[in-house]
Design a protein around this motif. Sequence first.
Motif, mmCIF file in Angstrom:
data_model
loop_
_atom_site.group_PDB
_atom_site.id
_atom_site.type_symbol
_atom_site.label_atom_id
_atom_site.label_comp_id
_atom_site.label_asym_id
_atom_site.label_seq_id
_atom_site.Cartn_x
_atom_site.Cartn_y
_atom_site.Cartn_z
ATOM 1 N N UNK A 35 0.919 14.215 13.235
ATOM 2 C CA UNK A 35 -0.493 14.568 13.272
ATOM 3 C C UNK A 35 -1.129 14.418 11.895
ATOM 4 N N UNK A 36 -0.298 14.493 10.846
ATOM 5 C CA UNK A 36 -0.802 14.365 9.485
ATOM 6 C C UNK A 36 -0.912 12.912 9.051
ATOM 7 N N UNK A 37 -0.242 12.010 9.787
ATOM 8 C CA UNK A 37 -0.257 10.592 9.440
ATOM 9 C C UNK A 37 -1.468 9.923 10.087
ATOM 10 N N UNK A 38 -2.356 9.417 9.254
ATOM 11 C CA UNK A 38 -3.588 8.799 9.732
ATOM 12 C C UNK A 38 -3.387 7.318 10.040
ATOM 13 N N UNK A 39 -2.491 6.677 9.292
ATOM 14 C CA UNK A 39 -2.289 5.238 9.428
ATOM 15 C C UNK A 39 -0.888 4.887 8.954
ATOM 16 N N UNK A 51 0.202 6.722 5.696
ATOM 17 C CA UNK A 51 -0.963 7.285 5.016
ATOM 18 C C UNK A 51 -1.184 8.707 5.550
ATOM 19 N N UNK A 52 -0.846 9.686 4.732
ATOM 20 C CA UNK A 52 -0.956 11.097 5.117
ATOM 21 C C UNK A 52 -2.320 11.669 4.754
ATOM 22 N N UNK A 53 -2.823 12.525 5.596
ATOM 23 C CA UNK A 53 -3.971 13.344 5.239
ATOM 24 C C UNK A 53 -3.595 14.104 3.968
ATOM 25 N N UNK A 54 -4.397 13.961 2.914
ATOM 26 C CA UNK A 54 -4.051 14.552 1.629
ATOM 27 C C UNK A 54 -3.827 16.058 1.732
ATOM 28 N N UNK A 55 -4.523 16.707 2.655
ATOM 29 C CA UNK A 55 -4.404 18.155 2.788
ATOM 30 C C UNK A 55 -3.260 18.573 3.713
ATOM 31 N N UNK A 102 -6.705 4.810 3.829
ATOM 32 C CA UNK A 102 -8.111 5.239 3.792
ATOM 33 C C UNK A 102 -8.340 6.322 2.739
ATOM 34 N N UNK A 103 -9.562 6.453 2.313
ATOM 35 C CA UNK A 103 -9.922 7.528 1.401
ATOM 36 C C UNK A 103 -9.609 8.863 2.056
ATOM 37 N N UNK A 104 -9.086 9.789 1.274
ATOM 38 C CA UNK A 104 -8.707 11.091 1.819
ATOM 39 C C UNK A 104 -7.283 11.146 2.308
ATOM 40 N N UNK A 105 -6.551 10.027 2.129
ATOM 41 C CA UNK A 105 -5.129 10.011 2.494
ATOM 42 C C UNK A 105 -4.312 9.611 1.270
ATOM 43 N N UNK A 106 -2.996 9.803 1.354
ATOM 44 C CA UNK A 106 -2.075 9.395 0.292
ATOM 45 C C UNK A 106 -0.955 8.567 0.899
ATOM 46 N N UNK A 235 9.881 18.570 -1.848
ATOM 47 C CA UNK A 235 8.526 19.080 -2.006
ATOM 48 C C UNK A 235 8.253 19.439 -3.465
ATOM 49 N N UNK A 236 7.000 19.347 -3.879
ATOM 50 C CA UNK A 236 6.631 19.769 -5.223
ATOM 51 C C UNK A 236 5.483 18.976 -5.811
ATOM 52 N N UNK A 237 5.606 17.647 -5.870
ATOM 53 C CA UNK A 237 4.559 16.818 -6.469
ATOM 54 C C UNK A 237 3.391 16.675 -5.509
ATOM 55 N N UNK A 238 2.194 16.951 -5.987
ATOM 56 C CA UNK A 238 0.989 16.845 -5.169
ATOM 57 C C UNK A 238 0.348 15.488 -5.444
ATOM 58 N N UNK A 239 0.416 14.615 -4.463
ATOM 59 C CA UNK A 239 -0.099 13.249 -4.575
ATOM 60 C C UNK A 239 -1.606 13.267 -4.284
ATOM 61 N N UNK A 240 -2.393 12.536 -5.100
ATOM 62 C CA UNK A 240 -3.841 12.594 -4.902
ATOM 63 C C UNK A 240 -4.516 11.238 -4.725
ATOM 64 N N UNK A 241 -3.857 10.137 -5.069
ATOM 65 C CA UNK A 241 -4.514 8.839 -4.961
ATOM 66 C C UNK A 241 -4.076 8.097 -3.704
ATOM 67 N N UNK A 242 -4.984 7.322 -3.131
ATOM 68 C CA UNK A 242 -4.650 6.511 -1.960
ATOM 69 C C UNK A 242 -4.203 5.115 -2.371
ATOM 70 N N UNK A 243 -4.237 4.820 -3.679
ATOM 71 C CA UNK A 243 -3.997 3.456 -4.149
ATOM 72 C C UNK A 243 -2.553 3.145 -4.525
#
Length: 396
Positions: A35-39, A51-55, A102-106, A235-243
């Motif tokens: 459910x967290x995977x957008x693409x 591509x995970x929903x960043x949140x 997409x934007x908003x995913x990692x 778990x631990x590193x918080x990924x923030x870029x989609x690139x």
Amino acid sequence: MMLKFTKLTSWIFILTISVKEGLVEGKTTTKAVNKAIIKTIKVEKEEIIDCYDIYKQPSLNHSLLSNHTIQIRPSFFPEGTKSDNLGTLRLTQTWHKYGSCPEGTIPIRRKGKNYNPTLLRKHHYPRLSHYNTLVTSQSKDIIDDYMVHEYAMIGVQGNFFGGQAKINLWKPFTETNEMSLSQIWVAAGEYKDVNTIEVGWHVYHGMYGDDQTRFFIYWTTDNYLSSGCYNLLCHGFVHTTSDISLGCNFTEVSTFNGDQKDATFSIRKDQSSGHWWVQLQGIPIGYYPGDLFTELSKTATSVQWGGEIVDGKSKGRHTSTQMGSGHLPSEGGLKTSSYFNWVQVFDENNRIKDPENVGKEVTNPNCYGLKIDNDHYATNGYGFYYGGPGYNFKCQ
């Protein structure tokens, strides 16, 4: 008999579900994860990017991050940063040819078929003898599970909020189950309390099943004993870029006597949030929350730059695993030996500056070397050449 048959059927059902689930760096792709995977992007050689929903990224499942609020971008803009220090690489990874997140995913790289959970652990923290803190009596014999770790590196001690450098990209030869890497270490603490954050590139067939040059990060809070891991393998590193995806390969590397490719790698503490940010070519990749650490909760007490290899001595002699370009600094400079340029630290006053009182450690000079580059400071900043071929007539 019916009871045994029911149990057997249940196990087959569970096994079937398990086989159908894909492995992702961080956790298994269960229905909740799906459910967290957008693409999903299929890459060559069965590599897959989700591509995970960043949140909803798996790292937020860490026990210390249950109520964590994601910081999308760092707040710092250190004085003295030059835009022309970002390297020659037009930053691309192979998966970019097959799609984008997409934007908003990692982007999270799925674990390959050869995934081995023992690779979550790395090795001992390298000590510079310059500081009289060398752990072993023989500097090259830093051993982990019969693997010898060798280094060609420089470092400084003090109080820092990070470090960065422009690192030359190569694809060194590595023997089976060995690795070669070039990286930055930011660390604090002693012995079992060592905390590190590491960033750079490596070639590691045992982890990825190939000899590609890949972007990686690493962390530990107990000197590699039980905490931390590469990339998003825990778990631990918080990924923030989609690139940019951790653990994925660069499309371009340097060639001997040819074009040189390099990229600027950075680890920097955000004084506002306390998080340790990782950047590549000026792109904020994500961060390690300050809450993960004990000794690094305030400042780093050492920063180191250089190359490292693992020698398994599988052939009863020194390994032929190369460091950097595979050529010693004594063989020549640019286009021959690998380099670090614009080696800098972030001080406690939010300024970026050259390292001072630099220590040097070359654990086996017959196999790998390091030479400070004093001739190109005006164009390349503080830097050095390093690396070597491993086994040769002097390196046995």
